[in-house]
Design an enzyme around this catalytic site. Structure first.
Site, short mmCIF file in Angstrom:
data_model
loop_
_atom_site.label_atom_id
_atom_site.label_comp_id
_atom_site.label_asym_id
_atom_site.label_seq_id
_atom_site.Cartn_x
_atom_site.Cartn_y
_atom_site.Cartn_z
N SER A 137 0.82 -1.25 0.03
CA SER A 137 0.02 0.01 -0.18
C SER A 137 0.90 1.31 0.14
CB SER A 137 -0.79 0.10 1.23
OG SER A 137 -1.94 0.72 1.16
N ARG A 206 -12.20 6.49 8.74
CA ARG A 206 -11.59 4.95 8.84
C ARG A 206 -12.63 4.32 8.23
NH1 ARG A 206 -7.33 2.18 8.84
NH2 ARG A 206 -7.28 0.20 9.89
N ASP A 306 -8.28 -5.75 -6.12
CA ASP A 306 -8.01 -4.52 -5.45
C ASP A 306 -8.47 -3.39 -6.25
OD1 ASP A 306 -6.82 -2.13 -4.31
OD2 ASP A 306 -4.66 -3.48 -4.04
N HIS A 340 -7.83 -4.55 -1.56
CA HIS A 340 -6.61 -4.20 -1.32
C HIS A 340 -6.37 -4.77 0.08
CE1 HIS A 340 -3.49 -1.37 -1.03
NE2 HIS A 340 -4.17 -0.80 0.25
N ASP A 341 -6.94 -5.02 0.99
CA ASP A 341 -6.60 -6.07 1.96
C ASP A 341 -5.96 -7.22 1.92
OD1 ASP A 341 -7.04 -4.35 4.23
OD2 ASP A 341 -9.02 -5.23 4.88
#
Lengths: 374, 374
Positions: A137, A206, A306, A340-341
């Protein structure tokens, strides 16, 4: 928790602090040629594995550790909390020269500031040349920045789920996240350390990040339209009582509530701005020019699911490494719905190519290259 | 602006209001068989074309009008502002029985409430059976709901950029948008009409919506990483001055500022909840069961760049129409980078299939069907 003091650290903005406290962790023993720098992501920390006092597992425990893909019985792993963050390295919540928290008087930080800070930390540890830099990232941007800024100091670069710069969609979402924090009255122009913190704004920011880190498919799988209960500090919403609360909302509320307890709102603003501002090619004609001086091996690892940092963006990084003349370049694409995680959670897919790349560069058995038609 | 009063309107929640004011517009002349109901999207209005007083162009002027694809010299077009909204139909900002704004005491609304309200409005206009119902986004859900609730009252259904229900990603993003509004201290449990409105929260919610309506590719094309200036009502952020403001942020700020001047925060909460709660198959085994009683023609129109309501979701709607036994069914997929907004802005792609579908059903020349391999 080890820290070091860097005297007279000058930021890219031109500001100099007399002494910059940098919190870091090391794992394994240094042999002189086995140092691996790990760069953490936006809200990560130096705790790649559990904290020294054992109170949690760290953020990459299945990738870094004894017998893990980045094997700490073999490599000397270093990870530093970046300037601007809030896990021990100086940033807005740290005490400034006058003894009060810096707040927004802390110098604005950039990804290259992180890189230079890491270089100086490694000097204090006696590490001259790195075997590898690995990051995901915005930590992947940090890893790529090493190839530009210190090309002779690093043998291999692994840039995971990253890009040379953010695109407009990510810039837009990050701007919304910052607006959520700035718009919270408790933010108080960044001066909130003596009072109520802008928890609502930080929670919103968040939550938005969480949706960015997951994929549409993974959210459908994980939550669907299931209902749940939620318990937030927000005012009640009587008109909503007729409707079900969804599992996904409950999850986001829970994640946000735990996050605000461990992260600083000003740091979030600072680190988002550093990510937004970063451009690997800044001041140069192209990304290839930025990477031209690096002649080691480069692994660019991306995930099909992602949508934050896409596989297509990673492909441009791999192409630039090739055009810049790196010794070996592989764009390893993982077919994954995790979003993305994936770089944090899909250890089974991430571990083998990373392990083999550290051991044998792009010749590593588990390293594939999408450019080659794999 | 025409309005009608519906006496004794009972909502799905069980609440009854003595009289429901419904604001609507009609275009063209009714011949007895040429009525087309247009269903507006989340923040849309009855003003498909410009307002009666000529102060703007309406939201679908290139699709609906004299000589347009939905030709008002041929069709009698009706559009009503949905209950819960704020463009003249009763909703939270409208005066309640006591003379003060309803606020969150207004009954929670659902998409089926909108459908039933439209049915009653059409009764007052003397329209028994509709030639067609056309709607996009949540207005497409509204159009699909007609096929379930009044299958004998509508000849053709055109559902554009929609889905039988939202997926977890959209539910999550909408929950964040609602949290932004509820978390604004000015929201004041929904009771803000005498004071400052929760503009910051509503602005955030709308900005999030904007990103959902665009595609990653269209944002990259439209904004890239260009810099700009911005001017918001938010507190200054001195620590940000070192960094450029991006064009995308300026755009989102501008859009949000104009939006908060024309939309009500409680209405936004109400309409988002209606969209989130909607499930075309609610209480039935499948979407096909919901559509089984409809035996006219159905056009399902989707856009490749729409990540909010995907082409894959539209394909399931078309399949359900087929399984339910509709006379003709076409899933017309438009190759477009515009994202969800395509249904509003890509008139050149949307107009011809809509026009030909209204004229000739799924046999219309410009109507394609992806299921057939087109």
């Amino acid at each position: 928790m080890p820290t070091t003091e860097l005297d007279g650290f000058t930021f890219a903005c031109g500001d100099t602090v007399d002494s910059l406290t940098v919190a870091y962790r090391t794992y394994g023993d240094y042999t002189g040629s086995n140092a691996v720098l790990v760069c953490h992501a936006l809200t990560g920390s130096q705790h790649v594995r559990g904290r020294a006092d054992g109170d949690d597992r760290g953020w990459w425990p299945d990738i870094v550790g004894p017998g893990r893909p980045i094997d700490t019985t073999e490599y000397f792993v270093v990870c530093a909390n970046v300037p601007g963050s809030c896990h021990g390295t100086d940033g807005p919540p740290a005490d400034g020269p006058g003894g009060d928290p810096w707040g927004t008087a802390f110098p604005p930080v950039t990804v290259p500031d992180w890189t230079r800070c890491q270089r100086r930390l490694l000097d204090t540890l006696g590490v001259d040349r790195l075997h590898a830099v690995v990051g995901g990232s915005v930590g992947g941007m940090n890893a790529l920045d090493w190839a530009r800024r210190y090309p002779d100091d690093v043998h291999r670069i692994a840039a995971v789920a990253t890009a040379p710069r953010l695109d407009a969609q990510c810039l837009g979402l990050n701007a919304i996240a910052r607006r959520a924090i700035r718009g919270d009255p408790n933010w108080n122009d960044g001066d909130y350390y003596g009072g109520a913190h802008p928890d609502r704004g930080l929670a919103l920011a968040r939550q938005l990040g969480h949706v960015m880190y997951l994929s549409k498919a993974s959210m459908a799988d994980k939550f669907g339209r299931r209902t749940a209960t939620t318990d937030t500090a927000l005012p009640a919403d009587p008109a909503a009582e007729f409707f079900a609360t969804r599992d996904v909302e409950s999850y986001l509320d829970y994640q946000a509530d735990t996050f605000v307890a461990r992260f600083d709102a000003n740091s979030y603003l600072y680190l988002l701005r550093a990510m937004d501002a970063y451009d690997l090619a800044a001041g140069l004609p192209s990304v290839a020019d930025a990477l031209a001086a690096f002649d080691g091996d480069a692994l660019v690892l991306s995930f099909t699911g992602d949508w934050h940092f896409t596989a297509a963006q990673s492909a441009t990084v791999a192409d630039a490494f090739r055009a810049g003349g790196a010794a070996g370049v592989a764009h390893h694409v993982v077919d994954s719905d995790y979003g993305h995680d994936a770089f944090l959670v899909d250890s089974a897919a991430v571990g083998p190519p990373l392990a083999d790349f550290l051991a044998a560069g792009t010749d590593g058995a588990a390293v594939t290259d999408a450019t080659g038609g794999v």
